[in-house]
Design a protein around this motif. Structure first.
Motif: not given
Length: 273
Positions: A249-252, A254, A256, A261
Protein backbone atom coordinates in the motif's frame (compact mmCIF):
# COMPACT_ATOMS: atom_id res chain seq x y z
CA UNK A 1 22.56 -21.27 50.80
CA UNK A 2 21.15 -18.96 48.14
CA UNK A 3 18.08 -19.73 46.07
CA UNK A 4 20.12 -20.43 42.95
CA UNK A 5 22.57 -22.63 44.86
CA UNK A 6 19.65 -24.70 46.16
CA UNK A 7 18.55 -25.39 42.58
CA UNK A 8 22.04 -25.97 41.19
CA UNK A 9 22.91 -29.35 39.69
CA UNK A 10 20.51 -31.98 38.40
CA UNK A 11 17.33 -30.57 36.90
CA UNK A 12 14.44 -31.89 38.96
CA UNK A 13 11.13 -32.29 37.12
CA UNK A 14 7.73 -33.82 37.75
CA UNK A 15 6.42 -33.30 34.22
CA UNK A 16 8.64 -35.71 32.34
CA UNK A 17 11.93 -36.47 30.70
CA UNK A 18 13.60 -37.85 27.59
CA UNK A 19 15.88 -40.89 27.70
CA UNK A 20 17.32 -41.21 24.16
CA UNK A 21 17.36 -44.74 22.86
CA UNK A 22 15.13 -45.92 25.72
CA UNK A 23 11.90 -44.03 26.40
CA UNK A 24 10.18 -40.68 26.96
CA UNK A 25 8.16 -39.93 30.08
CA UNK A 26 5.21 -37.52 29.97
CA UNK A 27 3.78 -36.66 33.39
CA UNK A 28 4.67 -40.06 34.77
CA UNK A 29 3.44 -42.03 31.75
CA UNK A 30 5.47 -43.71 29.03
CA UNK A 31 4.77 -41.57 25.97
CA UNK A 32 5.38 -44.36 23.47
CA UNK A 33 3.53 -47.06 25.38
CA UNK A 34 0.71 -45.61 27.49
CA UNK A 35 0.06 -42.41 25.53
CA UNK A 36 0.98 -43.31 21.97
CA UNK A 37 -2.63 -43.45 20.81
CA UNK A 38 -3.71 -40.24 22.53
CA UNK A 39 -5.48 -37.47 20.65
CA UNK A 40 -3.07 -34.55 20.27
CA UNK A 41 -5.33 -32.13 22.13
CA UNK A 42 -5.80 -34.71 24.88
CA UNK A 43 -2.01 -34.90 25.25
CA UNK A 44 -1.62 -31.13 25.08
CA UNK A 45 -4.21 -30.59 27.81
CA UNK A 46 -2.72 -33.40 29.90
CA UNK A 47 0.59 -31.53 29.73
CA UNK A 48 -1.08 -28.30 30.87
CA UNK A 49 -3.45 -29.62 33.53
CA UNK A 50 -2.16 -33.05 34.54
CA UNK A 51 -5.69 -34.34 33.85
CA UNK A 52 -7.18 -36.39 31.03
CA UNK A 53 -10.41 -35.27 29.39
CA UNK A 54 -13.43 -37.13 28.07
CA UNK A 55 -14.17 -37.50 24.34
CA UNK A 56 -17.12 -35.11 24.72
CA UNK A 57 -14.97 -32.47 26.40
CA UNK A 58 -12.25 -32.83 23.77
CA UNK A 59 -14.81 -32.48 20.98
CA UNK A 60 -15.99 -29.15 22.40
CA UNK A 61 -12.44 -27.92 23.00
CA UNK A 62 -11.49 -28.92 19.44
CA UNK A 63 -14.51 -26.98 18.15
CA UNK A 64 -13.44 -23.84 20.01
CA UNK A 65 -10.17 -23.94 18.07
CA UNK A 66 -11.67 -24.93 14.71
CA UNK A 67 -14.32 -22.23 14.61
CA UNK A 68 -11.91 -19.35 15.11
CA UNK A 69 -9.43 -20.48 12.42
CA UNK A 70 -9.83 -17.65 9.91
CA UNK A 71 -7.37 -17.68 6.94
CA UNK A 72 -7.76 -13.95 6.35
CA UNK A 73 -4.49 -12.03 5.90
CA UNK A 74 -6.17 -8.77 6.91
CA UNK A 75 -6.39 -9.98 10.52
CA UNK A 76 -3.61 -8.52 12.64
CA UNK A 77 -1.75 -11.75 13.42
CA UNK A 78 -2.34 -13.44 10.05
CA UNK A 79 -1.00 -10.27 8.43
CA UNK A 80 2.33 -10.92 10.14
CA UNK A 81 2.44 -14.42 8.65
CA UNK A 82 1.51 -13.09 5.21
CA UNK A 83 4.04 -10.25 5.24
CA UNK A 84 6.72 -12.69 6.38
CA UNK A 85 5.88 -14.87 3.37
CA UNK A 86 5.99 -11.81 1.14
CA UNK A 87 9.45 -11.02 2.51
CA UNK A 88 10.50 -14.64 1.87
CA UNK A 89 11.02 -15.47 5.52
CA UNK A 90 10.79 -19.07 6.66
CA UNK A 91 7.50 -20.64 7.63
CA UNK A 92 8.63 -21.25 11.18
CA UNK A 93 9.60 -17.62 11.72
CA UNK A 94 6.39 -16.43 10.07
CA UNK A 95 4.08 -18.56 12.20
CA UNK A 96 6.04 -17.97 15.40
CA UNK A 97 5.83 -14.20 14.92
CA UNK A 98 2.13 -14.41 14.09
CA UNK A 99 1.46 -16.44 17.22
CA UNK A 100 3.45 -13.95 19.29
CA UNK A 101 1.24 -11.09 18.09
CA UNK A 102 -1.80 -13.19 19.01
CA UNK A 103 -1.08 -12.13 22.59
CA UNK A 104 -2.89 -8.88 21.78
CA UNK A 105 -4.82 -7.13 24.53
CA UNK A 106 -7.85 -6.26 22.38
CA UNK A 107 -8.46 -9.42 20.33
CA UNK A 108 -6.07 -12.12 21.54
CA UNK A 109 -4.80 -14.14 24.43
CA UNK A 110 -4.87 -11.33 26.99
CA UNK A 111 -8.61 -11.07 26.43
CA UNK A 112 -8.94 -14.84 26.98
CA UNK A 113 -7.44 -14.84 30.44
CA UNK A 114 -9.14 -11.56 31.40
CA UNK A 115 -12.52 -12.98 30.37
CA UNK A 116 -12.01 -16.20 32.31
CA UNK A 117 -10.83 -14.20 35.32
CA UNK A 118 -13.95 -12.01 35.22
CA UNK A 119 -16.29 -15.02 35.04
CA UNK A 120 -14.57 -16.71 37.99
CA UNK A 121 -14.73 -13.51 40.08
CA UNK A 122 -18.34 -12.86 39.09
CA UNK A 123 -19.36 -16.40 40.01
CA UNK A 124 -17.72 -16.04 43.41
CA UNK A 125 -19.41 -12.68 43.97
CA UNK A 126 -22.80 -14.16 43.09
CA UNK A 127 -22.20 -16.99 45.54
CA UNK A 128 -21.42 -14.36 48.18
CA UNK A 129 -24.82 -12.75 47.64
CA UNK A 130 -24.10 -9.88 45.26
CA UNK A 131 -26.45 -9.16 42.38
CA UNK A 132 -25.22 -9.51 38.80
CA UNK A 133 -26.23 -5.92 38.06
CA UNK A 134 -23.99 -4.70 40.88
CA UNK A 135 -21.14 -6.96 39.73
CA UNK A 136 -21.37 -5.73 36.14
CA UNK A 137 -21.65 -2.09 37.21
CA UNK A 138 -18.63 -2.35 39.50
CA UNK A 139 -16.56 -4.05 36.79
CA UNK A 140 -17.38 -1.33 34.27
CA UNK A 141 -16.63 1.42 36.77
CA UNK A 142 -13.26 -0.15 37.58
CA UNK A 143 -12.12 -1.12 34.07
CA UNK A 144 -14.47 0.74 31.67
CA UNK A 145 -15.18 -2.58 29.93
CA UNK A 146 -15.85 -6.24 30.57
CA UNK A 147 -13.59 -8.61 28.68
CA UNK A 148 -15.60 -10.87 26.40
CA UNK A 149 -18.36 -8.34 25.74
CA UNK A 150 -18.60 -5.66 23.08
CA UNK A 151 -16.93 -6.69 19.82
CA UNK A 152 -15.09 -3.66 18.38
CA UNK A 153 -15.47 -4.71 14.71
CA UNK A 154 -19.18 -5.59 14.86
CA UNK A 155 -20.67 -3.94 17.91
CA UNK A 156 -24.34 -4.67 17.29
CA UNK A 157 -24.10 -8.11 15.72
CA UNK A 158 -24.07 -11.50 17.38
CA UNK A 159 -20.69 -13.24 17.14
CA UNK A 160 -20.94 -15.64 14.21
CA UNK A 161 -19.00 -18.36 16.07
CA UNK A 162 -21.16 -18.56 19.17
CA UNK A 163 -24.23 -20.38 17.83
CA UNK A 164 -22.10 -22.96 16.01
CA UNK A 165 -19.99 -23.90 19.03
CA UNK A 166 -22.92 -23.74 21.43
CA UNK A 167 -24.89 -26.16 19.24
CA UNK A 168 -22.01 -28.62 19.24
CA UNK A 169 -21.56 -28.24 23.00
CA UNK A 170 -25.27 -28.94 23.46
CA UNK A 171 -24.94 -32.13 21.42
CA UNK A 172 -22.27 -33.26 23.90
CA UNK A 173 -24.30 -32.27 26.97
CA UNK A 174 -21.90 -29.44 27.84
CA UNK A 175 -23.89 -26.30 27.02
CA UNK A 176 -25.71 -25.64 30.30
CA UNK A 177 -22.94 -25.33 32.87
CA UNK A 178 -22.84 -22.63 35.50
CA UNK A 179 -20.32 -20.47 33.66
CA UNK A 180 -22.17 -20.67 30.35
CA UNK A 181 -25.35 -19.57 32.14
CA UNK A 182 -23.42 -16.74 33.78
CA UNK A 183 -21.96 -15.64 30.43
CA UNK A 184 -25.44 -15.34 28.91
CA UNK A 185 -26.87 -13.69 32.02
CA UNK A 186 -24.08 -11.09 31.85
CA UNK A 187 -24.97 -10.39 28.22
CA UNK A 188 -28.62 -9.89 29.14
CA UNK A 189 -27.62 -7.54 31.96
CA UNK A 190 -25.50 -5.49 29.58
CA UNK A 191 -28.20 -5.38 26.90
CA UNK A 192 -30.89 -4.42 29.38
CA UNK A 193 -28.81 -1.57 30.75
CA UNK A 194 -27.32 1.41 29.01
CA UNK A 195 -24.20 -0.46 27.90
CA UNK A 196 -25.67 -2.45 24.97
CA UNK A 197 -22.79 -4.89 24.63
CA UNK A 198 -23.18 -8.31 23.04
CA UNK A 199 -21.28 -11.38 24.16
CA UNK A 200 -18.26 -12.24 22.01
CA UNK A 201 -16.69 -15.59 21.27
CA UNK A 202 -14.16 -14.95 24.03
CA UNK A 203 -16.86 -15.10 26.70
CA UNK A 204 -18.54 -18.24 25.40
CA UNK A 205 -15.27 -20.09 24.85
CA UNK A 206 -14.01 -19.17 28.31
CA UNK A 207 -17.30 -20.21 29.92
CA UNK A 208 -17.30 -23.60 28.18
CA UNK A 209 -13.69 -24.23 29.18
CA UNK A 210 -14.32 -23.20 32.80
CA UNK A 211 -17.32 -25.54 32.98
CA UNK A 212 -15.11 -28.33 31.65
CA UNK A 213 -12.79 -27.65 34.59
CA UNK A 214 -9.97 -25.52 33.24
CA UNK A 215 -8.66 -22.70 35.43
CA UNK A 216 -8.15 -19.26 33.85
CA UNK A 217 -4.41 -19.93 33.48
CA UNK A 218 -5.02 -23.40 32.04
CA UNK A 219 -7.56 -21.91 29.64
CA UNK A 220 -5.04 -19.28 28.50
CA UNK A 221 -2.40 -21.95 27.81
CA UNK A 222 -4.92 -24.16 26.02
CA UNK A 223 -5.86 -21.24 23.75
CA UNK A 224 -2.30 -20.43 22.63
CA UNK A 225 -2.63 -22.28 19.26
CA UNK A 226 -6.27 -21.25 18.70
CA UNK A 227 -5.54 -19.08 15.63
CA UNK A 228 -2.81 -21.32 14.26
CA UNK A 229 -4.74 -23.14 11.52
CA UNK A 230 -5.54 -19.91 9.69
CA UNK A 231 -1.92 -18.75 9.52
CA UNK A 232 -0.15 -21.17 7.13
CA UNK A 233 -2.65 -20.48 4.29
CA UNK A 234 -1.89 -16.75 4.57
CA UNK A 235 1.85 -17.43 4.54
CA UNK A 236 1.62 -19.84 1.59
CA UNK A 237 -0.52 -17.51 -0.52
CA UNK A 238 1.81 -14.56 0.10
CA UNK A 239 4.84 -16.70 -0.68
CA UNK A 240 3.23 -17.70 -4.00
CA UNK A 241 2.85 -14.06 -5.05
CA UNK A 242 5.81 -12.02 -6.32
CA UNK A 243 8.13 -10.91 -3.52
CA UNK A 244 6.74 -7.92 -1.57
CA UNK A 245 3.49 -8.02 -3.58
CA UNK A 246 1.30 -8.69 -0.54
CA UNK A 247 -0.41 -5.51 0.64
CA UNK A 248 2.03 -3.04 -1.00
CA UNK A 249 0.00 0.00 0.00
CA UNK A 250 1.07 3.54 -0.81
CA UNK A 251 1.21 6.01 2.06
CA UNK A 252 -1.24 8.15 0.05
CA UNK A 253 -3.82 5.34 0.37
CA UNK A 254 -3.99 5.82 4.14
CA UNK A 255 -6.94 7.88 5.32
CA UNK A 256 -5.53 10.08 8.07
CA UNK A 257 -7.58 12.53 10.11
CA UNK A 258 -5.12 13.52 12.85
CA UNK A 259 -3.03 16.71 13.27
CA UNK A 260 -1.61 18.10 10.01
CA UNK A 261 1.95 17.36 8.99
CA UNK A 262 4.58 19.62 10.57
CA UNK A 263 8.25 20.04 9.74
CA UNK A 264 10.79 18.98 12.35
CA UNK A 265 12.13 22.52 12.81
CA UNK A 266 8.65 23.79 13.62
CA UNK A 267 8.14 20.97 16.11
CA UNK A 268 11.55 21.55 17.69
CA UNK A 269 10.91 25.28 18.09
CA UNK A 270 7.53 24.68 19.74
CA UNK A 271 9.11 22.23 22.19
CA UNK A 272 11.47 24.98 23.41
CA UNK A 273 8.81 27.65 23.84
Amino acid sequence: MSLLEAWEGTLRSTVGGCFPGERAVFRGHDLHAELRGADWLDLYLFGITGRRHTPAQLKVLHAIWVNTSYPDARLWNNRVAALAGSARSTGNLAISAALATSEAAIYGRQIDIATADFLVRAQAALAAGQSLVDIVTAELQANRRISGYGRPVAKGAADERNAVVLELAASQGLADGAYVKLAFATEQTLLAGRWRMRMTYAALAAALALDIGLSPREYYLYMLPAFLAGMPPCFIEADARPEQATMPWRCSAIVYQGPPRRHWREQNASDHD
